[in-house]
Design a protein around this motif. Structure first.
Motif, PDB file in Angstrom:
ATOM      1  N   HIS A 168     -45.474   1.316  -6.467  1.00 22.90           N
ATOM      2  CA  HIS A 168     -45.489   2.517  -5.635  1.00 22.90           C
ATOM      3  C   HIS A 168     -44.286   3.382  -5.963  1.00 22.90           C
ATOM      4  CE1 HIS A 168     -42.072   0.919  -3.396  1.00 22.90           C
ATOM      5  NE2 HIS A 168     -42.674  -0.251  -3.527  1.00 22.90           N
ATOM      6  N   PHE A 169     -44.342   4.634  -5.506  1.00 22.43           N
ATOM      7  CA  PHE A 169     -43.235   5.571  -5.661  1.00 22.43           C
ATOM      8  C   PHE A 169     -42.690   5.901  -4.274  1.00 22.43           C
ATOM      9  CE2 PHE A 169     -41.935  10.174  -6.593  1.00 22.43           C
ATOM     10  CZ  PHE A 169     -40.661   9.816  -6.993  1.00 22.43           C
ATOM     11  N   THR A 170     -42.040   4.899  -3.678  1.00 23.70           N
ATOM     12  CA  THR A 170     -41.411   5.035  -2.371  1.00 23.70           C
ATOM     13  C   THR A 170     -39.968   4.595  -2.509  1.00 23.70           C
ATOM     14  OG1 THR A 170     -43.495   4.485  -1.275  1.00 23.70           O
ATOM     15  CG2 THR A 170     -41.504   4.347   0.054  1.00 23.70           C
ATOM     16  N   MET A 171     -39.053   5.290  -1.843  1.00 24.06           N
ATOM     17  CA  MET A 171     -37.633   4.959  -1.945  1.00 24.06           C
ATOM     18  C   MET A 171     -37.038   4.788  -0.554  1.00 24.06           C
ATOM     19  SD  MET A 171     -36.595   7.661  -4.969  1.00 24.06           S
ATOM     20  CE  MET A 171     -34.900   7.090  -5.091  1.00 24.06           C
ATOM     21  N   VAL A 172     -35.989   3.983  -0.451  1.00 22.17           N
ATOM     22  CA  VAL A 172     -35.319   3.867   0.827  1.00 22.17           C
ATOM     23  C   VAL A 172     -34.738   5.231   1.187  1.00 22.17           C
ATOM     24  CG1 VAL A 172     -34.818   1.420   0.537  1.00 22.17           C
ATOM     25  CG2 VAL A 172     -33.133   3.099  -0.203  1.00 22.17           C
ATOM     26  N   GLY A 173     -34.786   5.536   2.465  1.00 25.23           N
ATOM     27  CA  GLY A 173     -34.317   6.829   2.920  1.00 25.23           C
ATOM     28  C   GLY A 173     -35.267   7.969   2.632  1.00 25.23           C
ATOM     29  N   GLY A 174     -36.467   7.670   2.132  1.00 24.40           N
ATOM     30  CA  GLY A 174     -37.425   8.725   1.815  1.00 24.40           C
ATOM     31  C   GLY A 174     -36.997   9.614   0.668  1.00 24.40           C
ATOM     32  N   LEU A 175     -36.140   9.097  -0.215  1.00 22.80           N
ATOM     33  CA  LEU A 175     -35.560   9.932  -1.258  1.00 22.80           C
ATOM     34  C   LEU A 175     -36.545  10.306  -2.353  1.00 22.80           C
ATOM     35  CD1 LEU A 175     -32.656  11.019  -1.407  1.00 22.80           C
ATOM     36  CD2 LEU A 175     -32.177   9.284  -3.150  1.00 22.80           C
ATOM     37  N   GLN A 176     -37.762   9.767  -2.328  1.00 20.81           N
ATOM     38  CA  GLN A 176     -38.769  10.186  -3.294  1.00 20.81           C
ATOM     39  C   GLN A 176     -39.103  11.678  -3.168  1.00 20.81           C
ATOM     40  OE1 GLN A 176     -39.353   8.011  -0.850  1.00 20.81           O
ATOM     41  NE2 GLN A 176     -41.139   8.652   0.335  1.00 20.81           N
ATOM     42  N   SER A 177     -38.746  12.263  -2.037  1.00 22.53           N
ATOM     43  CA  SER A 177     -39.010  13.689  -1.826  1.00 22.53           C
ATOM     44  C   SER A 177     -37.869  14.582  -2.304  1.00 22.53           C
ATOM     45  CB  SER A 177     -39.249  13.959  -0.333  1.00 22.53           C
ATOM     46  OG  SER A 177     -38.079  13.679   0.425  1.00 22.53           O
ATOM     47  N   ALA A 178     -36.830  14.006  -2.918  1.00 21.43           N
ATOM     48  CA  ALA A 178     -35.636  14.780  -3.255  1.00 21.43           C
ATOM     49  C   ALA A 178     -35.793  15.640  -4.501  1.00 21.43           C
ATOM     50  CB  ALA A 178     -34.439  13.841  -3.421  1.00 21.43           C
ATOM     51  N   ARG A 179     -36.831  15.420  -5.292  1.00 24.36           N
ATOM     52  CA  ARG A 179     -37.072  16.232  -6.485  1.00 24.36           C
ATOM     53  C   ARG A 179     -38.468  16.849  -6.402  1.00 24.36           C
ATOM     54  NH1 ARG A 179     -32.267  17.398  -9.135  1.00 24.36           N
ATOM     55  NH2 ARG A 179     -31.373  15.569 -10.211  1.00 24.36           N
ATOM     56  N   SER A 180     -38.607  18.002  -7.014  1.00 29.73           N
ATOM     57  CA  SER A 180     -39.873  18.735  -6.977  1.00 29.73           C
ATOM     58  C   SER A 180     -40.900  18.117  -7.916  1.00 29.73           C
ATOM     59  CB  SER A 180     -39.638  20.186  -7.384  1.00 29.73           C
ATOM     60  OG  SER A 180     -39.300  20.258  -8.773  1.00 29.73           O
ATOM     61  N   LEU A 181     -42.158  18.448  -7.696  1.00 32.75           N
ATOM     62  CA  LEU A 181     -43.209  17.982  -8.598  1.00 32.75           C
ATOM     63  C   LEU A 181     -42.988  18.478 -10.023  1.00 32.75           C
ATOM     64  CD1 LEU A 181     -45.842  16.462  -9.078  1.00 32.75           C
ATOM     65  CD2 LEU A 181     -47.085  18.532  -8.395  1.00 32.75           C
TER      66      LEU A 181
END
Length: 390
Positions: A340-353
């Motif tokens: 999966h592409f999940t990170m602690v702290g929800g940091l998977q959202s820190a970069r754009s598509l």
């Protein structure tokens, strides 16, 4: 030769460095041969538990099996693991209780497989940003005791609390000196620049990097035999070389420069840098193959193999540099190291598509993915989640 940035090649400082063995490399080396010319660490990421019911500011939820499996992957290529560092989201989602458990588990795994490991020692168990210098000292001591008790080398990381509390260089000299005197084994000192953590602006007591360097070197010189090496993460190759040449005999320079690592590891007539790099998390195979070429004396082959990876590294570490972890975890997912592409702290959202798409394309161009079809399929899934064309 003083300040060359490495000890003797035939005396690795942490175990035999072989891990579980690595496959034959571009240099034709055997699977059980340790590196002989450089000491190489990859700062490893953690794998989150995607099914944990948590929040970005809640306790870190870690998939321990997948996290330890990734460390075995790094050891299998002959790389050391730098544990609980900024690549593991230390201070950006990884809280101290989780970091402590990570250190204990990874150190035990390293002992089981013969892997090289060094672990971060900080002050992130402190809640307030500004605390007493005595409190900072005690926090460092607590973490040093845990790391050494686990059987790992200590990497003394920069402290946000010390940066916020100290006025001038003297508190750094005093606090680091006290900690070095407590250390049972030589430690690695980590100078992390503000591009990685803005809270560390003015570390070592001055925003003037020349003055900060003098304080840094003063601490090392005043405690002979207590510093194995320094990890320099300033993204300034010329400054690293100048610092490297001023290090006392036997003190290594571990480059943390994810923009200029091939030239710094290759070195010059005056010496070289060893490595402790976040970019070697996704580049483990290429890093291992390139260092094997260096071991054989083929510096040109080393540069030919590793130089093309710099463009990808510069992309992953582009400003805001501290969010490079998102790209690192993306590549681990695309490479099949996690589900999966999940990170602690929800940091998977820190970069754009678009940033992630470009990272995929560059990694694919380097033949980085063990299964290119899997990587392509997962990238299409990610685009669909973002609302793009699947």
């Amino acid at each position: 030769m003083t300040g060359q940035g490495s000890g003797t090649a035939d005396t690795p400082p942490y175990g035999d460095g072989r891990g579980a063995g690595r496959p034959p490399t571009a240099a034709g080396r055997g699977a059980e041969v340790a590196f002989t010319s450089r000491t190489i660490f990859a700062a490893a990421h953690v794998v989150a538990d995607p099914f944990a019911d948590t929040t970005p500011d809640g306790p870190a939820a870690i998939d321990w099996d997948a996290t330890l499996a990734f460390r075995r992957h790094l050891w299998s290529h002959g790389l050391g693991v730098a544990e609980a560092m900024d690549t593991a989201q230390r201070g950006m989602g990884l809280d101290w209780p989780s970091a402590a458990e990570l250190i204990r588990r990874s150190a035990a795994e390293a002992a089981a497989v013969g892997g090289r490991i060094a672990c971060g020692v900080g002050t992130d168990q402190l809640n307030a940003s500004v605390v007493s210098l005595a409190g900072i000292r005690a926090a460092y001591e607590e973490q040093l005791s845990l790391v050494e008790g686990a059987g790992a080398r200590a990497i003394v990381m920069a402290s946000r609390q010390l940066a916020a509390t100290a006025a001038g260089p003297d508190p750094y000299v005093e606090n680091y000196g006290h900690l070095l005197r407590q250390a049972a084994e030589p430690v690695i000192l980590h100078w992390l620049g503000p591009m990685f953590d803005p809270a560390l602006e003015g570390y070592w007591g001055s925003a003037d990097l020349d003055a900060a360097t003098d304080t840094f070197l003063q601490i090392i010189a005043e405690h002979p035999g207590k510093v194995d090496g320094v990890k320099v993460s300033l993204l300034d190759a010329e400054r690293e070389v100048r610092l490297r040449r001023r290090l006392p005999e036997g003190v290594r320079c571990y480059t943390g420069d994810d923009f200029h690592y091939p030239e710094l590891i290759a070195g010059d007539a005056h010496g070289f840098s060893d490595a402790l790099l976040g970019i070697f998390d996704p580049l483990a195979r290429l890093a291992a193959d390139s260092v094997c070429l260096l071991d054989s004396g083929d510096t040109a082959g080393f540069r030919k193999l590793l130089d093309p990876t710099v463009a990808l590294s510069r992309h992953l570490f582009e400003p805001p540099t501290r969010y490079y972890k998102t790209g690192v975890v993306l590549l681990a997912w695309l490479s099949g190291h996690q589900s999966h592409f999940t990170m602690v702290g929800g940091l998977q959202s820190a970069r754009s598509l678009p940033h992630l798409q470009r990272a995929y394309e560059m990694a694919d161009g380097l033949d980085l993915f063990p299964d290119p079809d899997l990587a392509a399929a997962r990238m299409r899934q990610l685009a669909a989640v973002y609302g793009g064309v699947a």
